[in-house]
Design a protein around this motif. Structure first.
Motif, short mmCIF file in Angstrom:
data_model
loop_
_atom_site.label_atom_id
_atom_site.label_comp_id
_atom_site.label_asym_id
_atom_site.label_seq_id
_atom_site.Cartn_x
_atom_site.Cartn_y
_atom_site.Cartn_z
N ALA A 217 0.84 -1.19 0.00
CA ALA A 217 0.00 0.00 0.00
C ALA A 217 0.88 1.25 0.00
N GLY A 218 0.48 2.21 -0.82
CA GLY A 218 1.27 3.42 -0.98
C GLY A 218 2.27 3.36 -2.10
N GLY A 219 2.46 2.17 -2.66
CA GLY A 219 3.43 1.98 -3.73
C GLY A 219 2.87 2.33 -5.09
N SER A 220 3.67 2.05 -6.10
CA SER A 220 3.32 2.42 -7.48
C SER A 220 3.54 1.25 -8.43
N LEU A 221 2.77 1.23 -9.49
CA LEU A 221 2.95 0.30 -10.60
C LEU A 221 2.57 1.02 -11.88
N THR A 222 3.18 0.59 -12.97
CA THR A 222 2.78 1.10 -14.28
C THR A 222 2.42 -0.08 -15.17
N LEU A 223 1.21 -0.07 -15.68
CA LEU A 223 0.74 -1.11 -16.60
C LEU A 223 0.90 -0.62 -18.03
N SER A 224 1.14 -1.56 -18.92
CA SER A 224 1.23 -1.25 -20.35
C SER A 224 0.24 -2.11 -21.12
N CYS A 225 -0.26 -1.56 -22.20
CA CYS A 225 -1.17 -2.29 -23.08
C CYS A 225 -0.71 -2.04 -24.52
N VAL A 226 -0.27 -3.10 -25.18
CA VAL A 226 0.15 -2.99 -26.57
C VAL A 226 -0.97 -3.52 -27.45
N ALA A 227 -1.39 -2.70 -28.39
CA ALA A 227 -2.53 -3.03 -29.25
C ALA A 227 -2.07 -3.32 -30.67
N SER A 228 -2.76 -4.22 -31.32
CA SER A 228 -2.46 -4.52 -32.72
C SER A 228 -3.72 -5.05 -33.40
N ALA B 132 2.46 6.19 -31.69
CA ALA B 132 3.47 5.63 -32.60
C ALA B 132 3.79 4.18 -32.25
N LYS B 133 3.59 3.82 -30.97
CA LYS B 133 3.87 2.46 -30.52
C LYS B 133 2.60 1.66 -30.28
N ASN B 134 1.43 2.27 -30.56
CA ASN B 134 0.15 1.61 -30.28
C ASN B 134 0.10 1.08 -28.85
N THR B 135 0.55 1.90 -27.94
CA THR B 135 0.66 1.47 -26.54
C THR B 135 -0.01 2.49 -25.63
N VAL B 136 -0.74 1.98 -24.67
CA VAL B 136 -1.37 2.80 -23.63
C VAL B 136 -0.78 2.39 -22.28
N TYR B 137 -0.51 3.38 -21.46
CA TYR B 137 0.08 3.15 -20.14
C TYR B 137 -0.90 3.58 -19.05
N LEU B 138 -0.83 2.89 -17.94
CA LEU B 138 -1.60 3.29 -16.76
C LEU B 138 -0.63 3.36 -15.59
N GLN B 139 -0.29 4.59 -15.22
CA GLN B 139 0.60 4.81 -14.08
C GLN B 139 -0.27 4.90 -12.82
N MET B 140 0.01 4.05 -11.86
CA MET B 140 -0.78 3.98 -10.65
C MET B 140 0.10 4.31 -9.45
N LYS B 141 -0.29 5.32 -8.70
CA LYS B 141 0.45 5.74 -7.52
C LYS B 141 -0.45 5.68 -6.29
N SER B 142 0.17 5.76 -5.13
CA SER B 142 -0.57 5.73 -3.87
C SER B 142 -1.59 4.59 -3.87
N LEU B 143 -1.14 3.43 -4.25
CA LEU B 143 -2.04 2.29 -4.37
C LEU B 143 -2.62 1.88 -3.02
N LYS B 144 -3.86 1.42 -3.07
CA LYS B 144 -4.59 1.00 -1.88
C LYS B 144 -4.98 -0.47 -2.02
N PRO B 145 -5.19 -1.16 -0.93
CA PRO B 145 -5.63 -2.56 -1.02
C PRO B 145 -6.89 -2.71 -1.88
N GLU B 146 -7.77 -1.73 -1.86
CA GLU B 146 -8.99 -1.83 -2.66
C GLU B 146 -8.75 -1.67 -4.15
N ASP B 147 -7.51 -1.36 -4.55
CA ASP B 147 -7.16 -1.35 -5.98
C ASP B 147 -6.83 -2.75 -6.49
#
Length: 125
Positions: A13-24, A74-89
């Motif tokens: 909890a309180g940490g960060s993660l970044t998700l990536s999604c590559v589309a084609s 240009a990379k067909n990519t979407v990112y989701l930067q997640m900060k201050s993560l909570k258990p309910e995430d």
């Protein structure tokens, strides 16, 4: 059509993660990409969406100020930067694509055309 998520994992909890999604397999600029999440026993929830055409963005209230969605067309990519993560995430996070022009709060509430396989995000307390 293929949507491939990555970047999930276990974080405190309180940490960060970044998700990536590559589309084609579809014209990225003509679609809205959304991130959805589903926890066990709960309904799928739209988190943010971003338009490949006009760049419009919308977030569900519970993540505003903590999550940031961005795209690299240009990379067909979407990112989701997640900060201050909570258990309910904690949930499986899916990226999804829908052939609509822009993204607003209503676009977090309806089914999309295509979904990825999902990536698990676990936030420990």
């Amino acid at each position: 059509v293929q949507l491939v998520e990555s970047g999930g994992g276990l974080v405190q909890a309180g940490g960060s993660l970044t998700l990536s999604c590559v589309a084609s397999g579809f014209p990225f600029d003509d679609y809205v990409i959304g991130w959805f999440r589903q926890a066990p026993g709960q309904e799928r929830e739209g988190v943010p969406c971003i338009s490949g055409s006009d760049g419009s963005i919308s977030y569900v209230d519970s993540v505003k100020g903590r999550f940031t969605v961005s795209s690299d067309n240009a990379k067909n990519t979407v990112y989701l930067q997640m900060k201050s993560l909570k258990p309910e995430d904690t949930a499986v996070y899916y990226c999804a694509a829908d052939e609509i022009w822009d993204c607003n709060e209503n676009d977090l509430r309806h089914p999309y055309d295509y979904y990825g396989q999902g990536t698990q995000v676990t936030v420990s307390s």
